[in-house]
Each structure stands twice: as structure tokens, then as C-alpha cells.
Design an enzyme around this catalytic site. Structure first.
Site, PDB file in Angstrom:
ATOM      1  CB  CYS A  98      -9.309-107.629  14.240  1.00  0.00           C
ATOM      2  SG  CYS A  98      -9.703-108.262  12.593  1.00  0.00           S
ATOM      3  CG  ASP A 151     -13.545-113.933  -0.975  1.00  0.00           C
ATOM      4  OD1 ASP A 151     -14.315-114.431  -0.155  1.00  0.00           O
ATOM      5  OD2 ASP A 151     -12.445-113.439  -0.669  1.00  0.00           O
TER       6      ASP A 151
END
Length: 360
Positions: free
Chosen positions: A254, A142
Site C-alpha cells: 500500500c 511504538d
């Protein structure tokens, strides 16, 4: 140096030994998905995340092509680590007095460190197998100018879901990704087929409508962005603030509603197990947390990224959204907080509780 085919097998074995759940190889050719990246940036969907728009010396977006960021790279080793734990999903937690911290931030160790430690082992084995100091490698978790989920798709790790997360048929989407760029040319894997089908549960479940279309995310509306990346006061949009619910750091909705996560296995990584005090933590505790307690509680945790001011801001907004009038005295007190952002957010919370009471 071993043949490329044998090196690939050695790397795969090394990733397994290091504790990764999945490993694959991707090529460096520009993927079709990256063609949309410049438009995504131009339309402002990255919000205030300026690093997403980093450019090379020629002014080209680094993340739009690996050639812009690392022209020397010939292959990408992609490793995935399952971080799912046995606690209920956010859609199953209904404690109005608690705030939600995203699943990936429950452990006592920052996932960047947990993944990087394993990734360094794989990198060392790769370099040893090559038997040469001439190859170049770079490890990222990341932190690099690369869209990890895209290379993960082409490495065969999984497909990119309509919620923009990488999805694996057996493990679901609770996956940390780590990548090793290398100047060594290795045979790439086969991309996993898209198995989302006609399902749109993630899009329908997003309370802030951040998923503006299948596979498209507007960060400005995303609860994860708002609670972690957004500095200062949140937009004065009642629908947006109300949609944040009790989320104080990140959002899992989600993923929680995704059918592929129904039977997702729990992680075997000991350092990624949940700290119980971070699962649905008390909102009062977060809202009145001192700087010293913040440092002590979240030492080595990704929650530090939100900073104390952001976490307190999020907590008082969550209090307003809870509908529980027990928070009213504390919100009224914090409306006079020395931190102007916390004070403004607490005042909004007071109004929100009043509105909810009137509707009742």
C-alpha cells in the site's frame, strides 16, 4: 526557564541535530480520528493485539484519549525519521525464489533503538531548556498507549493517508515516528491538509482487502499483521493465504503504489541502510533456518518479533504461492516437520503448488 516559544525553537533545533527529518508539536485535545477507535476495537479489527485494547483504572481505552493514558501531559513532541533506502519496491521485485521482508526491517539495527537514541537527545535538551526538574516527560517509539499517526497529523508532520499511514508531501510515508509527552505546554503546529484526493491505489492494490474503506484497516486481513503479530496457524482461508504472496515479514504494497512515494528521498541514517541478504531473501534459507541462525541473523532486528516459528511458517506459505515446483521436495519434507504449524503450512503449500500447476 526559557519562554515557551524559545523552548519550541530549541527543541526543533535539537531534533535536527539528532538526525530527525521532521519535528512538530501537537496539543493533547482529543482528535476527531480517535472517536473511531473504540468502535474499531469493538468490531475486532485489532485481531489478537490485546495491547491495543489496554484500559485505565476506570476501564477506559487508553488509546482513545491521551487523557486516559497520561492526564498530566500538555504537549506532544513528534519526531519523524526517514527510513527509505535505494532498493526497489516490492512491486518491482519478481524473484519467485525470494521472500519479502518489509522495508523497515532491512537494517542491522532495530528502529526502536535507532529512533529512541535520537529521541532521548531531544528530551534531554527539552528538560535542560526548561531549567526545572518539575516537568514530566515520557518517550515512546511504538511502545506507548498513544496513536502516533494521529498526533503526528496535528503536529504538522503529515496527513493520514487512506492506507492509514502518515504521509508527508516531500518525504512520502517511509517514516518512523517517535513521541515525547511533556507536562510543558507548547504551541502546537498546524495539521497538514489531506492530499490523497480521489486516489484509491492503496485500497485497490491490497491483495487481501485489508483496507475495508478509505482510512479503515481490518488487521485480521492485513499481511503485516498475519506475518508478524499472528501466532500459531494462520486462518484456513485459501484466499487470505494466497493473497499473502511471497511476504514473510510485513508488507509494503500500500506504500509502494502510493504516488507520494514515487520520489521519496533515501535516508541519511547510516544504521538504517539495508542489509542485502534481507532484501528478497531465499525462501529455502528461511524455511530451514535453525534457532541459532535465527538469533545470529536477526539480532537487533524487528524480525525477531515474528519469532522463528512464525518466520518459517510464512516462508513455506510463500513457497506455495510462488508457483515454483522446485520447492515441492522441500515442502513435502517440511510437511512432516516437528513444528505442527510449519507442517500444516507446508502441506498447504504442496496443495497450492498442485493447484497452480493444474490451472496452468
Amino acid at each position: 526557564m526559557l519562554p515557551a516559544s524559545e523552548i519550541k525553537a530549541v527543541v526543533t533545533q535539537a531534533a535536527t541535530v539528532a538526525g530527525f527529518d521532521l519535528v512538530g508539536i501537537a496539543g493533547v485535545d482529543d482528535a476527531p480520528e480517535l472517536k473511531y477507535f473504540p468502535r474499531w476495537i469493538a468490531e475486532g479489527h485489532a485481531g489478537e493485539m490485546k495491547y491495543m485494547a489496554a484500559r485505565d483504572e476506570q476501564g477506559r481505552l487508553k488509546r482513545a484519549s491521551l487523557a486516559h493514558a497520561a492526564a498530566w501531559a500538555r504537549s506532544v513532541v513528534v519526531c519523524a525519521l526517514n527510513y527509505n533506502t535505494a532498493q526497489p519496491y516490492s512491486t518491482q521485485a519478481h524473484d519467485q525464489g525470494g521472500g519479502w521482508i518489509s522495508r523497515y526491517a532491512w537494517s542491522g539495527k532495530d528502529y526502536h533503538d535507532a529512533v529512541m537514541q535520537r529521541l532521548r537527545h531531544v528530551e534531554a535538551v527539552l528538560r535542560s531548556a526548561c531549567g526545572s526538574d518539575d516537568i514530566v516527560t515520557r518517550c515512546y517509539v511504538d511502545t506507548g498507549p498513544i496513536v502516533e499517526r494521529v498526533v503526528a497529523k496535528y503536529a504538522g508532520i503529515g496527513w493520514i493517508g487512506k492506507n492509514t499511514c502518515i504521509l508527508n508531501q516531500k518525504l512520502g510515508s517511509w517514516l518512523f515516528l517517535g513521541v515525547i509527552l511533556t507536562s510543558l505546554e507548547l504551541e502546537p503546529g498546524v495539521p497538514a491538509p489531506d492530499r490523497c484526493g480521489s486516489c484509491t491505489r492503496c485500497i485497490e492494490a491490497c491483495p487481501t482487502d485489508a483496507l475495508i474503506a478509505p482510512y479503515q484497516l481490518d488487521s485480521n486481513k492485513c499481511i503485516s499483521y498475519l506475518t508478524i503479530e499472528k501466532r500459531g496457524a494462520l486462518p484456513k482461508d485459501d484466499d487470505l493465504r494466497s493473497g499473502m504472496g511471497r511476504h514473510v515479514f510485513g508488507c509494503d504494497i500500500c506504500q509502494d503504489v502510493c504516488p507520494w512515494n514515487r520520489k521519496a528521498p533515501v535516508t541519511n541514517a547510516a544504521e538504517l541502510q539495508a542489509r542485502e541478504e534481507l532484501v528478497n531473501p531465499a525462501l529455502e534459507w528461511l524455511a530451514e533456518m535453525s534457532a541459532e541462525e535465527f538469533r545470529k541473523t536477526f539480532r537487533g532486528s524487528p524480525v525477531r518479533r515474528a519469532k522463528l516459528a512464525g518466520l518459517r511458517r510464512n516462508a513455506v506459505i510463500a513457497m506455495g504461492n510462488s508457483g515454483d515446483r522446485k520447492f515441492l521436495p522441500l515442502l513435502e519434507k517440511l510437511a512432516g516437520d516437528e513444528d505442527e504449524v510449519v507442517a500444516e503450512s507446508a502441506a498447504w503449500g504442496v496443495r497450492k503448488l498442485a493447484d497452480i500447476q493444474i490451472k496452468k
